[in-house]
Design a protein around this motif. Sequence first.
Motif, PDB file in Angstrom:
ATOM      1  N   GLN B  38      39.475  37.148   6.341  1.00  0.00           N
ATOM      2  CA  GLN B  38      39.022  38.541   6.446  1.00  0.00           C
ATOM      3  C   GLN B  38      38.509  38.998   5.096  1.00  0.00           C
ATOM      4  OE1 GLN B  38      42.032  41.543   7.270  1.00  0.00           O
ATOM      5  NE2 GLN B  38      40.569  42.747   8.452  1.00  0.00           N
ATOM      6  N   TYR B  39      37.207  39.237   5.029  1.00  0.00           N
ATOM      7  CA  TYR B  39      36.623  39.795   3.818  1.00  0.00           C
ATOM      8  C   TYR B  39      36.764  41.314   3.853  1.00  0.00           C
ATOM      9  CZ  TYR B  39      34.746  35.113   3.387  1.00  0.00           C
ATOM     10  OH  TYR B  39      34.636  33.749   3.297  1.00  0.00           O
ATOM     11  N   PRO B  40      36.722  41.961   2.709  1.00  0.00           N
ATOM     12  CA  PRO B  40      36.935  43.409   2.662  1.00  0.00           C
ATOM     13  C   PRO B  40      36.044  44.158   3.638  1.00  0.00           C
ATOM     14  CG  PRO B  40      36.911  42.504   0.462  1.00  0.00           C
ATOM     15  CD  PRO B  40      36.542  41.371   1.366  1.00  0.00           C
ATOM     16  N   ASN B  41      36.663  45.076   4.366  1.00  0.00           N
ATOM     17  CA  ASN B  41      35.961  45.939   5.320  1.00  0.00           C
ATOM     18  C   ASN B  41      35.252  45.176   6.429  1.00  0.00           C
ATOM     19  OD1 ASN B  41      36.658  48.340   3.890  1.00  0.00           O
ATOM     20  ND2 ASN B  41      35.097  47.794   2.380  1.00  0.00           N
ATOM     21  N   GLN B  42      35.773  44.009   6.750  1.00  0.00           N
ATOM     22  CA  GLN B  42      35.181  43.245   7.837  1.00  0.00           C
ATOM     23  C   GLN B  42      36.245  42.791   8.819  1.00  0.00           C
ATOM     24  OE1 GLN B  42      32.424  40.162   6.849  1.00  0.00           O
ATOM     25  NE2 GLN B  42      31.622  41.254   5.056  1.00  0.00           N
ATOM     26  N   GLY B  43      35.786  42.333   9.966  1.00  0.00           N
ATOM     27  CA  GLY B  43      36.707  41.758  10.941  1.00  0.00           C
ATOM     28  C   GLY B  43      37.104  40.354  10.549  1.00  0.00           C
ATOM     29  N   LEU B  44      37.883  39.731  11.413  1.00  0.00           N
ATOM     30  CA  LEU B  44      38.340  38.367  11.129  1.00  0.00           C
ATOM     31  C   LEU B  44      37.287  37.355  11.546  1.00  0.00           C
ATOM     32  CD1 LEU B  44      41.020  40.068  11.241  1.00  0.00           C
ATOM     33  CD2 LEU B  44      42.144  37.915  11.798  1.00  0.00           C
ATOM     34  N   GLN B  45      37.218  36.284  10.773  1.00  0.00           N
ATOM     35  CA  GLN B  45      36.299  35.197  11.064  1.00  0.00           C
ATOM     36  C   GLN B  45      37.105  33.908  11.185  1.00  0.00           C
ATOM     37  OE1 GLN B  45      33.361  34.713   8.027  1.00  0.00           O
ATOM     38  NE2 GLN B  45      32.365  32.993   9.015  1.00  0.00           N
ATOM     39  N   LEU B  46      36.862  33.164  12.236  1.00  0.00           N
ATOM     40  CA  LEU B  46      37.599  31.922  12.433  1.00  0.00           C
ATOM     41  C   LEU B  46      37.139  30.879  11.420  1.00  0.00           C
ATOM     42  CD1 LEU B  46      39.630  30.372  14.238  1.00  0.00           C
ATOM     43  CD2 LEU B  46      37.665  29.651  15.612  1.00  0.00           C
ATOM     44  N   LEU B  47      38.106  30.343  10.649  1.00  0.00           N
ATOM     45  CA  LEU B  47      37.821  29.305   9.667  1.00  0.00           C
ATOM     46  C   LEU B  47      37.897  27.919  10.287  1.00  0.00           C
ATOM     47  CD1 LEU B  47      39.730  30.019   6.333  1.00  0.00           C
ATOM     48  CD2 LEU B  47      37.270  29.695   6.624  1.00  0.00           C
ATOM     49  N   LEU B  48      38.983  27.672  11.003  1.00  0.00           N
ATOM     50  CA  LEU B  48      39.197  26.378  11.629  1.00  0.00           C
ATOM     51  C   LEU B  48      40.329  26.486  12.630  1.00  0.00           C
ATOM     52  CD1 LEU B  48      41.987  25.371  10.127  1.00  0.00           C
ATOM     53  CD2 LEU B  48      40.422  24.733   8.309  1.00  0.00           C
ATOM     54  N   LYS B  49      40.439  25.449  13.461  1.00  0.00           N
ATOM     55  CA  LYS B  49      41.510  25.445  14.452  1.00  0.00           C
ATOM     56  C   LYS B  49      41.959  24.019  14.748  1.00  0.00           C
ATOM     57  CE  LYS B  49      38.462  25.555  18.526  1.00  0.00           C
ATOM     58  NZ  LYS B  49      38.112  26.330  19.757  1.00  0.00           N
ATOM     59  N   TYR B  50      43.231  23.914  15.091  1.00  0.00           N
ATOM     60  CA  TYR B  50      43.790  22.657  15.571  1.00  0.00           C
ATOM     61  C   TYR B  50      44.211  22.850  17.024  1.00  0.00           C
ATOM     62  CZ  TYR B  50      47.092  19.040  16.682  1.00  0.00           C
ATOM     63  OH  TYR B  50      47.745  18.023  17.328  1.00  0.00           O
ATOM     64  N   THR B  51      43.714  21.954  17.872  1.00  0.00           N
ATOM     65  CA  THR B  51      44.138  22.003  19.271  1.00  0.00           C
ATOM     66  C   THR B  51      44.832  20.698  19.619  1.00  0.00           C
ATOM     67  OG1 THR B  51      41.934  21.291  19.976  1.00  0.00           O
ATOM     68  CG2 THR B  51      42.383  23.645  19.975  1.00  0.00           C
ATOM     69  N   THR B  52      44.120  19.613  19.677  1.00  0.00           N
ATOM     70  CA  THR B  52      44.717  18.304  19.894  1.00  0.00           C
ATOM     71  C   THR B  52      43.920  17.287  19.085  1.00  0.00           C
ATOM     72  OG1 THR B  52      43.315  17.890  21.808  1.00  0.00           O
ATOM     73  CG2 THR B  52      45.475  18.818  22.250  1.00  0.00           C
ATOM     74  N   GLY B  53      44.449  16.048  19.015  1.00  0.00           N
ATOM     75  CA  GLY B  53      43.683  15.012  18.339  1.00  0.00           C
ATOM     76  C   GLY B  53      43.958  14.931  16.857  1.00  0.00           C
ATOM     77  N   ALA B  54      42.914  14.744  16.091  1.00  0.00           N
ATOM     78  CA  ALA B  54      43.040  14.527  14.648  1.00  0.00           C
ATOM     79  C   ALA B  54      43.793  15.672  13.989  1.00  0.00           C
ATOM     80  CB  ALA B  54      41.660  14.397  14.017  1.00  0.00           C
ATOM     81  N   THR B  55      44.751  15.308  13.156  1.00  0.00           N
ATOM     82  CA  THR B  55      45.608  16.330  12.555  1.00  0.00           C
ATOM     83  C   THR B  55      44.986  16.966  11.322  1.00  0.00           C
ATOM     84  OG1 THR B  55      46.751  14.603  11.309  1.00  0.00           O
ATOM     85  CG2 THR B  55      47.716  15.265  13.420  1.00  0.00           C
ATOM     86  N   LEU B  56      43.979  16.347  10.750  1.00  0.00           N
ATOM     87  CA  LEU B  56      43.264  16.955   9.631  1.00  0.00           C
ATOM     88  C   LEU B  56      42.013  17.617  10.188  1.00  0.00           C
ATOM     89  CD1 LEU B  56      43.084  17.400   6.595  1.00  0.00           C
ATOM     90  CD2 LEU B  56      41.750  15.274   6.442  1.00  0.00           C
ATOM     91  N   VAL B  57      41.953  18.900  10.014  1.00  0.00           N
ATOM     92  CA  VAL B  57      40.876  19.686  10.613  1.00  0.00           C
ATOM     93  C   VAL B  57      40.001  20.263   9.507  1.00  0.00           C
ATOM     94  CG1 VAL B  57      40.328  21.641  12.090  1.00  0.00           C
ATOM     95  CG2 VAL B  57      42.390  20.314  12.531  1.00  0.00           C
TER      96      VAL B  57
END
Lengths: 115, 114
Positions: B38-57
């Motif tokens: 979250q940058y100042p005065n902004q909404g949230l932005q997705l950086l990364l996610k882990y769902t299944t599979g490779a553990t390094l995302v």
Amino acid sequence: EAQVTQNPRYLITVTGKKLTVTCSQNMNHEYMSWYRQDPGLGLRQIYYSMNVEVTDKGDVPEGYKVSRKEKRNFPLILESPSPNQTSLYFCASRVGRGPMNTEAFFGQGTRLTVV
Amino acid sequence: AQSVTQLGSHVSVSEGALVLLRCNYSSSVPPYLFWYVQYPNQGLQLLLKYTTGATLVKGINGFEAEFKKSETSFHLTKPSAHMSDAAEYFCAVSMDTGRRALTFGSGTRLQVQP
């Protein structure tokens, strides 16, 4: 451009005066939700909707109402605002229903002050 | 029940230094894990996610995170900090049950010193 639009961005109101914060998304997402953000607490979900006419409570629903009459719109209603509802509010939408899809799209936020 | 703990509400690094933001989770079922910025005065932005599979995302802006089930952790790293990385970062967890809501940590504010 894919986006979630909230209005207004800033709002100061008095205790007990009904208000509505609008939220609209242009991505045809089924899942939409409202969060409030408070210092040291992160974001907490207020209400969510899995589809039109389907809404349910989140973690902190007291004092709030929502409606989902159309897929694109998900307004947040405060029937009788109180000072403890002073907060930063975010609307969000999700690509799919599954939890792995998550809320990838957030609005810019509405900063509400209730005096 | 699910929960997220972010260690350190404020982290300060020098430009060019390693960024490490810590996140530990609690979940009764295999979790899905996310980092948002979250940058100042902004909404949230997705950086990364882990769902299944490779553990390094790998995510955007050079960030990456590793899911370690044995440690119930999902720490966020970046090898070299830029001034533009200054923001608040939130770790979040979701489960494939019930309302599938995100549970957020309390956030870590990253400062980058010149």
